[in-house]
Design a protein around this motif. Structure first.
Motif, PDB file in Angstrom:
ATOM      1  N   GLY A 346       0.752  -1.137   0.006  1.00 26.66           N
ATOM      2  CA  GLY A 346       0.100  -0.155   0.012  1.00 26.66           C
ATOM      3  C   GLY A 346       0.861   1.077  -0.059  1.00 26.66           C
ATOM      4  N   ALA A 347       0.489   2.084   0.977  1.00 27.99           N
ATOM      5  CA  ALA A 347       1.130   3.266   1.190  1.00 27.99           C
ATOM      6  C   ALA A 347       1.277   3.994   2.273  1.00 27.99           C
ATOM      7  N   ASP A 348       1.783   4.971   2.654  1.00 28.39           N
ATOM      8  CA  ASP A 348       1.846   5.466   4.150  1.00 28.39           C
ATOM      9  C   ASP A 348       1.068   6.773   3.732  1.00 28.39           C
ATOM     10  N   GLY A 349       0.017   6.953   4.606  1.00 24.85           N
ATOM     11  CA  GLY A 349      -0.771   8.176   4.633  1.00 24.85           C
ATOM     12  C   GLY A 349      -0.221   9.341   5.167  1.00 24.85           C
ATOM     13  N   LEU A 350      -1.163  10.354   5.540  1.00 31.95           N
ATOM     14  CA  LEU A 350      -0.793  11.511   6.142  1.00 31.95           C
ATOM     15  C   LEU A 350      -0.390  11.506   7.580  1.00 31.95           C
ATOM     16  N   LEU A 351      -1.010  10.490   8.356  1.00 33.54           N
ATOM     17  CA  LEU A 351      -0.786  10.270   9.828  1.00 33.54           C
ATOM     18  C   LEU A 351       0.788   9.554   9.855  1.00 33.54           C
ATOM     19  N   TYR A 352       1.223   8.958   8.667  1.00 31.61           N
ATOM     20  CA  TYR A 352       2.245   8.254   8.809  1.00 31.61           C
ATOM     21  C   TYR A 352       3.384   8.883   7.627  1.00 31.61           C
ATOM     22  N   GLY A 353       3.223  10.092   7.408  1.00 32.95           N
ATOM     23  CA  GLY A 353       4.407  11.069   7.112  1.00 32.95           C
ATOM     24  C   GLY A 353       4.329  11.380   5.534  1.00 32.95           C
ATOM     25  N   ASP A 354       3.230  10.987   4.878  1.00 30.42           N
ATOM     26  CA  ASP A 354       3.073  11.142   3.406  1.00 30.42           C
ATOM     27  C   ASP A 354       2.233  11.817   2.916  1.00 30.42           C
ATOM     28  N   ALA A 355       2.308  13.188   3.128  1.00 33.17           N
ATOM     29  CA  ALA A 355       0.999  14.170   2.701  1.00 33.17           C
ATOM     30  C   ALA A 355       0.890  14.273   0.985  1.00 33.17           C
ATOM     31  N   SER A 356       1.877  13.798   0.406  1.00 30.57           N
ATOM     32  CA  SER A 356       1.717  13.819  -1.182  1.00 30.57           C
ATOM     33  C   SER A 356       0.637  12.708  -1.609  1.00 30.57           C
ATOM     34  N   PHE A 357       0.506  11.667  -0.627  1.00 34.68           N
ATOM     35  CA  PHE A 357      -0.319  10.382  -1.208  1.00 34.68           C
ATOM     36  C   PHE A 357      -1.843  11.075  -0.759  1.00 34.68           C
ATOM     37  N   LEU A 358      -1.879  11.557   0.047  1.00 31.64           N
ATOM     38  CA  LEU A 358      -3.264  12.182   0.438  1.00 31.64           C
ATOM     39  C   LEU A 358      -3.657  13.146  -0.570  1.00 31.64           C
ATOM     40  N   PHE A 359      -2.810  14.097  -1.119  1.00 33.21           N
ATOM     41  CA  PHE A 359      -2.806  14.729  -2.358  1.00 33.21           C
ATOM     42  C   PHE A 359      -3.590  14.123  -3.319  1.00 33.21           C
ATOM     43  N   LYS A 360      -2.601  13.049  -3.882  1.00 33.59           N
ATOM     44  CA  LYS A 360      -3.195  11.902  -4.755  1.00 33.59           C
ATOM     45  C   LYS A 360      -4.707  11.554  -4.634  1.00 33.59           C
ATOM     46  N   GLN A 361      -5.027  10.973  -3.431  1.00 34.07           N
ATOM     47  CA  GLN A 361      -6.260  10.568  -3.222  1.00 34.07           C
ATOM     48  C   GLN A 361      -7.279  11.586  -3.235  1.00 34.07           C
ATOM     49  N   VAL A 362      -7.167  12.935  -2.723  1.00 35.25           N
ATOM     50  CA  VAL A 362      -8.078  13.984  -3.099  1.00 35.25           C
ATOM     51  C   VAL A 362      -8.425  14.504  -4.544  1.00 35.25           C
ATOM     52  N   VAL A 363      -7.158  14.433  -5.273  1.00 36.64           N
ATOM     53  CA  VAL A 363      -7.309  14.857  -6.714  1.00 36.64           C
ATOM     54  C   VAL A 363      -7.961  13.857  -7.549  1.00 36.64           C
ATOM     55  N   ALA A 364      -7.872  12.274  -7.155  1.00 37.93           N
ATOM     56  CA  ALA A 364      -8.355  11.257  -7.892  1.00 37.93           C
ATOM     57  C   ALA A 364     -10.067  11.151  -7.282  1.00 37.93           C
ATOM     58  N   ALA A 365     -10.269  11.625  -6.367  1.00 38.17           N
ATOM     59  CA  ALA A 365     -11.663  11.560  -5.627  1.00 38.17           C
ATOM     60  C   ALA A 365     -12.693  12.655  -6.190  1.00 38.17           C
ATOM     61  N   VAL A 366     -11.911  13.804  -6.419  1.00 34.41           N
ATOM     62  CA  VAL A 366     -12.655  15.166  -7.084  1.00 34.41           C
ATOM     63  C   VAL A 366     -12.850  14.857  -8.552  1.00 34.41           C
ATOM     64  N   ALA A 367     -11.619  14.521  -9.234  1.00 33.02           N
ATOM     65  CA  ALA A 367     -11.801  14.091 -10.649  1.00 33.02           C
ATOM     66  C   ALA A 367     -12.685  12.956 -11.012  1.00 33.02           C
ATOM     67  N   SER A 368     -12.686  12.168 -10.340  1.00 31.20           N
ATOM     68  CA  SER A 368     -13.534  10.874 -10.819  1.00 31.20           C
ATOM     69  C   SER A 368     -15.082  11.529 -10.611  1.00 31.20           C
ATOM     70  N   GLY A 369     -15.260  12.038  -9.421  1.00 33.68           N
ATOM     71  CA  GLY A 369     -16.763  12.511  -9.110  1.00 33.68           C
ATOM     72  C   GLY A 369     -17.121  13.681 -10.364  1.00 33.68           C
TER      73      GLY A 369
END
Length: 411
Positions: A346-369
């Motif tokens: 998987g990946a490390d999320g915001l709570l585990y030090g990777d803010a860039s992964f959260l950014f990718k998830q947000v972009v994908a969620a907004v774009a797909s919607g």
């Protein structure tokens, strides 16, 4: 996706066939769930829409759908529709090469087909009681081709645009719930309100039966998405139950405090919201995170439904508030709670030090919607040029079961 040298893993193959069967059961479960939520005069129509997807989506999947999802990529957006057309080139010896599961390719075809069947059926709850059969048939076809198939390829194909960027979606938060939920919102706004907006559930036991079938099938939906049997499979299984249970209980208590009565339908709706929200994260987060995600899902989805009511959106069965918001929320929360300590793939999320992964998830969620909303609205407009999308007031008053199908659920 072909592997000429792999050998069959009997355990994984048997497990995946079981999971495919469980996901298939979710579509009849959805039919019961929605059937109980609508009025007596429209039960058969809403149930028929689920079963229409069960049949027609299989035909499209066999003809070109699987190929569009998992065939050779065109710029990471869609697969070659001719590569596996009509199952061309797939034999008993063709093996799935997406991981080391050792399952025949035909098992992967079958499992992913069940996802394709239920996803457009989810949308039908939004425009319940007011869409013609011809329009729904055209909608079902166009939506799969223009929305569902591209996002399966972009997210779940190794060559997909979002997959290569690093976006994760374990079992369908983006691909299934977010796209279906925001397509539902577009449908609500295009089709408009019913003349009989008051829509009380006519059969709560049917809703409970449908919820039970959905919950049961969801274990195949989430645990099966590992595509083999290992510790992550078991984790996804338990995370599914934990999130649903915490969400159902929280929704039940929240609604009790507001309505001053403990509502059974609220408990069932909350559980489904928890199931939708944990779906993208099921195999990537810890058990504790699954519980927190379930609690957040209950609160956010409950107030999304309240917002819908305040805005007078006629989302008959709360598809946007439960599936759309749940899928969006789960995709974003995955960017917060994911940890490689739980799943190394998987990946490390915001709570585990990777803010860039959260950014990718947000972009994908907004774009797909946004994609699902835009394509759905435009498609309904085009269908309306060919055949009326919305039934007339007289048909709605008489009930769609008798008016459109010449059948009655209760005689």
């Amino acid at each position: 996706m072909l592997s000429p040298t792999a050998t069959i893993n009997v355990g994984n193959t048997g497990f995946m066939l079981l999971c495919a069967s469980l996901v298939m059961l979710m579509t009849p479960g959805l039919a019961f769930f929605y059937g109980g939520l609508v009025g007596r005069k429209n039960v058969l129509t809403i149930m028929a829409q689920s079963f229409m997807s069960l049949g027609w989506t299989t035909v499209l999947w066999f003809a070109f759908g699987y190929s569009m999802c998992f065939g050779p990529s065109w710029h990471g957006i869609i697969g070659d529709p001719t590569y596996y057309a009509f199952m061309r080139g797939i034999t008993l010896n063709s093996m799935y090469a997406g991981n080391d599961a050792g399952i025949p390719l035909i098992v992967h075809v079958a499992y992913q087909m069940m996802f394709a069947i239920i996803t457009p059926a989810l949308i039908t709850g939004a425009f319940a009681n007011r869409v013609t059969v011809k329009a729904y048939f055209l909608f079902l076809t166009g939506w799969l081709v223009l929305v569902y198939f591209p996002f399966v390829h972009m997210v779940w194909s190794p060559d997909g645009l979002l997959a290569k960027w690093g976006v994760l979606d374990f079992a369908g938060g983006i691909v299934v719930h977010n796209t279906a939920g925001f397509a539902a919102l577009a449908s609500i706004l295009y089709v408009g309100r019913r003349s009989l907006v008051e829509n009380k559930p006519h059969n709560v036991p049917l809703i409970a039966l449908g919820t039970g079938l959905l919950w049961f099938g969801w274990y195949g939906f989430n645990a099966g998405s590992e595509l083999k049997v290992d510790a992550v499979t078991a984790s996804a299984f338990l995370n599914t139950d934990v999130a649903a249970s915490f969400a159902g209980t929280a929704w039940f208590l929240l609604e009790w405090s507001h309505a001053k009565q403990p509502k059974f339908v609220g408990l069932l709706t909350g559980a489904v919201a928890g199931l939708a929200t944990i779906t993208p994260a099921a195999g990537y987060v810890s058990l504790g995170s699954a519980a927190v995600i379930g609690l957040i899902a209950a609160v956010v989805c409950y107030y999304a439904v309240q917002l819908k009511n305040r805005l007078n959106w006629d989302d008959a069965l709360d598809v946007w508030g439960v599936h759309g918001v749940g899928g969006l929320l789960g995709t974003i929360l995955l960017g917060v709670f994911a940890t490689k300590g739980w799943n190394a793939a998987g990946a490390d999320g915001l709570l585990y030090g990777d803010a860039s992964f959260l950014f990718k998830q947000v972009v994908a969620a907004v774009a797909s919607g946004a994609w699902a909303f835009g394509f759905t609205y435009g498609m309904l407009w085009l269908i309306d040029r060919v055949t009326p999308v919305k039934v007339g007031a007289a048909v709605e008053q008489a009930g769609l079961d008798v008016s459109l199908h010449g059948e009655e659920a209760y005689i």
